[in-house]
Scaffold this motif. Structure first.
Motif: not given
Length: 196
Positions: A24-32
Protein backbone atom coordinates in the motif's frame (compact mmCIF):
# COMPACT_ATOMS: atom_id res chain seq x y z
CA UNK A 1 11.12 -2.75 1.27
CA UNK A 2 8.49 -3.40 -1.38
CA UNK A 3 7.08 -6.88 -1.81
CA UNK A 4 5.28 -7.67 -5.02
CA UNK A 5 2.81 -10.52 -5.03
CA UNK A 6 1.34 -12.27 -8.06
CA UNK A 7 -2.30 -12.21 -8.95
CA UNK A 8 -4.32 -14.53 -6.72
CA UNK A 9 -7.32 -16.26 -8.25
CA UNK A 10 -10.21 -17.74 -6.28
CA UNK A 11 -13.53 -19.31 -7.11
CA UNK A 12 -16.31 -18.39 -4.72
CA UNK A 13 -19.92 -19.58 -5.08
CA UNK A 14 -19.32 -20.42 -8.71
CA UNK A 15 -17.96 -16.95 -9.36
CA UNK A 16 -14.33 -16.56 -10.41
CA UNK A 17 -12.68 -13.77 -8.41
CA UNK A 18 -9.14 -12.53 -8.90
CA UNK A 19 -7.33 -10.44 -6.31
CA UNK A 20 -3.94 -8.81 -6.22
CA UNK A 21 -1.99 -8.23 -2.99
CA UNK A 22 0.39 -5.29 -3.21
CA UNK A 23 2.27 -2.90 -0.99
CA UNK A 24 0.00 0.00 0.00
CA UNK A 25 1.06 3.60 -0.56
CA UNK A 26 0.07 7.10 0.47
CA UNK A 27 -2.45 7.21 -2.37
CA UNK A 28 -4.40 4.42 -0.61
CA UNK A 29 -4.81 6.20 2.73
CA UNK A 30 -8.44 7.23 2.29
CA UNK A 31 -9.58 3.75 1.26
CA UNK A 32 -7.53 2.05 3.99
CA UNK A 33 -8.97 4.35 6.66
CA UNK A 34 -12.50 3.64 5.39
CA UNK A 35 -12.00 -0.14 5.55
CA UNK A 36 -10.39 -0.04 8.99
CA UNK A 37 -12.97 2.19 10.64
CA UNK A 38 -15.86 0.21 9.11
CA UNK A 39 -14.32 -3.09 10.27
CA UNK A 40 -13.55 -2.12 13.85
CA UNK A 41 -16.21 0.46 14.76
CA UNK A 42 -19.93 0.08 14.10
CA UNK A 43 -21.59 3.19 12.74
CA UNK A 44 -24.64 2.83 14.99
CA UNK A 45 -26.02 4.58 18.06
CA UNK A 46 -23.74 7.18 19.66
CA UNK A 47 -20.80 5.82 17.60
CA UNK A 48 -22.38 7.50 14.58
CA UNK A 49 -21.37 10.89 15.99
CA UNK A 50 -17.73 9.99 16.74
CA UNK A 51 -17.27 7.96 13.55
CA UNK A 52 -15.69 10.86 11.57
CA UNK A 53 -13.21 11.49 14.41
CA UNK A 54 -12.27 7.81 14.58
CA UNK A 55 -11.71 7.74 10.83
CA UNK A 56 -9.58 10.88 10.98
CA UNK A 57 -7.48 9.36 13.79
CA UNK A 58 -6.93 6.14 11.82
CA UNK A 59 -6.05 8.12 8.69
CA UNK A 60 -3.50 10.27 10.56
CA UNK A 61 -1.93 7.23 12.29
CA UNK A 62 -1.50 5.46 8.96
CA UNK A 63 -0.09 8.57 7.32
CA UNK A 64 2.45 8.94 10.13
CA UNK A 65 3.59 5.31 9.78
CA UNK A 66 3.85 5.61 6.00
CA UNK A 67 5.89 8.81 6.19
CA UNK A 68 8.18 7.76 9.04
CA UNK A 69 9.12 4.57 7.16
CA UNK A 70 10.10 2.30 10.08
CA UNK A 71 12.82 -0.18 9.13
CA UNK A 72 10.60 -3.19 9.65
CA UNK A 73 7.14 -2.10 8.54
CA UNK A 74 4.86 -3.13 5.70
CA UNK A 75 1.27 -2.32 4.84
CA UNK A 76 -0.48 -4.42 2.22
CA UNK A 77 -3.61 -3.72 0.21
CA UNK A 78 -5.81 -6.04 -1.83
CA UNK A 79 -7.67 -5.02 -4.93
CA UNK A 80 -9.17 -6.64 -7.97
CA UNK A 81 -6.58 -8.25 -10.25
CA UNK A 82 -8.19 -6.49 -13.19
CA UNK A 83 -6.68 -3.19 -12.05
CA UNK A 84 -3.64 -2.00 -13.97
CA UNK A 85 -3.17 1.12 -11.85
CA UNK A 86 -3.74 1.29 -8.10
CA UNK A 87 -6.51 3.86 -8.51
CA UNK A 88 -8.55 1.86 -11.04
CA UNK A 89 -10.09 -0.61 -8.58
CA UNK A 90 -11.08 -0.05 -4.97
CA UNK A 91 -8.98 -1.47 -2.16
CA UNK A 92 -10.98 -4.26 -0.52
CA UNK A 93 -8.62 -5.33 2.29
CA UNK A 94 -5.53 -4.39 4.23
CA UNK A 95 -3.09 -5.56 6.89
CA UNK A 96 0.01 -4.15 8.59
CA UNK A 97 3.18 -5.93 9.69
CA UNK A 98 5.72 -4.38 12.04
CA UNK A 99 8.30 -5.36 14.63
CA UNK A 100 7.42 -4.98 18.29
CA UNK A 101 9.40 -5.49 21.50
CA UNK A 102 9.02 -8.99 22.91
CA UNK A 103 8.45 -7.63 26.42
CA UNK A 104 6.47 -4.75 27.83
CA UNK A 105 9.72 -3.41 29.29
CA UNK A 106 10.61 -0.42 27.08
CA UNK A 107 14.30 -1.28 26.77
CA UNK A 108 13.78 -4.79 25.43
CA UNK A 109 16.07 -5.43 22.46
CA UNK A 110 14.29 -8.58 21.32
CA UNK A 111 11.61 -7.90 18.73
CA UNK A 112 9.12 -10.03 16.87
CA UNK A 113 7.00 -9.56 13.73
CA UNK A 114 3.46 -8.57 14.62
CA UNK A 115 0.35 -8.54 12.42
CA UNK A 116 -2.19 -5.77 13.05
CA UNK A 117 -5.17 -4.06 11.47
CA UNK A 118 -6.27 -6.99 9.32
CA UNK A 119 -9.50 -5.79 7.73
CA UNK A 120 -11.55 -6.79 4.70
CA UNK A 121 -14.48 -4.89 3.18
CA UNK A 122 -17.71 -6.52 4.30
CA UNK A 123 -18.79 -7.48 0.76
CA UNK A 124 -15.57 -9.46 0.19
CA UNK A 125 -15.30 -11.40 3.45
CA UNK A 126 -15.04 -15.21 3.49
CA UNK A 127 -13.53 -15.27 -0.01
CA UNK A 128 -9.87 -15.86 0.86
CA UNK A 129 -8.78 -12.21 1.03
CA UNK A 130 -7.70 -12.30 4.70
CA UNK A 131 -5.82 -15.57 4.10
CA UNK A 132 -3.83 -13.99 1.26
CA UNK A 133 -3.02 -10.93 3.35
CA UNK A 134 -1.72 -13.17 6.15
CA UNK A 135 0.37 -15.14 3.66
CA UNK A 136 1.92 -11.86 2.44
CA UNK A 137 2.82 -11.10 6.08
CA UNK A 138 4.36 -14.55 6.51
CA UNK A 139 6.46 -14.15 3.35
CA UNK A 140 7.64 -10.73 4.50
CA UNK A 141 8.47 -11.88 8.05
CA UNK A 142 10.55 -14.74 6.60
CA UNK A 143 12.37 -12.28 4.31
CA UNK A 144 13.19 -10.22 7.44
CA UNK A 145 14.79 -13.34 8.95
CA UNK A 146 12.11 -14.28 11.49
CA UNK A 147 10.91 -17.78 12.32
CA UNK A 148 7.53 -16.89 13.84
CA UNK A 149 4.69 -14.40 13.50
CA UNK A 150 2.40 -12.97 16.20
CA UNK A 151 -1.02 -11.34 16.37
CA UNK A 152 -3.82 -10.60 18.82
CA UNK A 153 -7.45 -11.64 18.55
CA UNK A 154 -10.35 -11.09 20.90
CA UNK A 155 -11.59 -14.24 22.61
CA UNK A 156 -15.15 -13.76 21.31
CA UNK A 157 -14.15 -13.20 17.65
CA UNK A 158 -14.97 -16.74 16.53
CA UNK A 159 -14.62 -16.14 12.76
CA UNK A 160 -11.13 -14.68 13.11
CA UNK A 161 -10.06 -17.39 15.57
CA UNK A 162 -11.27 -20.07 13.15
CA UNK A 163 -9.26 -18.53 10.30
CA UNK A 164 -6.11 -18.25 12.42
CA UNK A 165 -6.43 -21.85 13.65
CA UNK A 166 -6.83 -23.09 10.07
CA UNK A 167 -3.69 -21.17 9.11
CA UNK A 168 -1.61 -22.75 11.88
CA UNK A 169 -1.70 -20.09 14.60
CA UNK A 170 -1.48 -21.31 18.19
CA UNK A 171 -2.27 -19.74 21.53
CA UNK A 172 0.77 -18.14 23.16
CA UNK A 173 -1.07 -16.55 26.08
CA UNK A 174 -4.41 -15.19 27.20
CA UNK A 175 -4.00 -11.67 28.47
CA UNK A 176 -6.12 -11.10 31.54
CA UNK A 177 -7.22 -7.54 32.15
CA UNK A 178 -8.79 -6.84 35.57
CA UNK A 179 -10.85 -3.92 34.20
CA UNK A 180 -12.08 -6.01 31.31
CA UNK A 181 -12.96 -8.87 33.65
CA UNK A 182 -14.83 -6.46 35.91
CA UNK A 183 -16.97 -5.25 32.99
CA UNK A 184 -17.36 -8.70 31.42
CA UNK A 185 -15.18 -7.88 28.40
CA UNK A 186 -13.58 -10.77 26.43
CA UNK A 187 -9.90 -11.55 26.88
CA UNK A 188 -7.32 -10.63 24.30
CA UNK A 189 -5.44 -13.68 23.02
CA UNK A 190 -1.86 -13.56 21.75
CA UNK A 191 -1.39 -16.10 18.96
CA UNK A 192 1.76 -17.13 17.15
CA UNK A 193 2.66 -19.18 14.12
CA UNK A 194 6.01 -20.89 13.56
CA UNK A 195 7.27 -20.08 10.06
CA UNK A 196 8.95 -22.90 8.11
Amino acid sequence: MSISHPYLSFTYSGESISFRVRTAGLEDLNQLADILVASFYPQTGWMYFVYPLLRLGIYEDLKHRFRSQPARYACFAVQSAEATLSSEQPVIGTVELSCRPAQVWPFSLTKYPYVSNLAVHQQFRRRGVARQLLQACEQTARSWGFRSLYLHVMEDNQQARHLYTKMGYQLKQAEWNPWGALWGKPQRLLLYKPLP
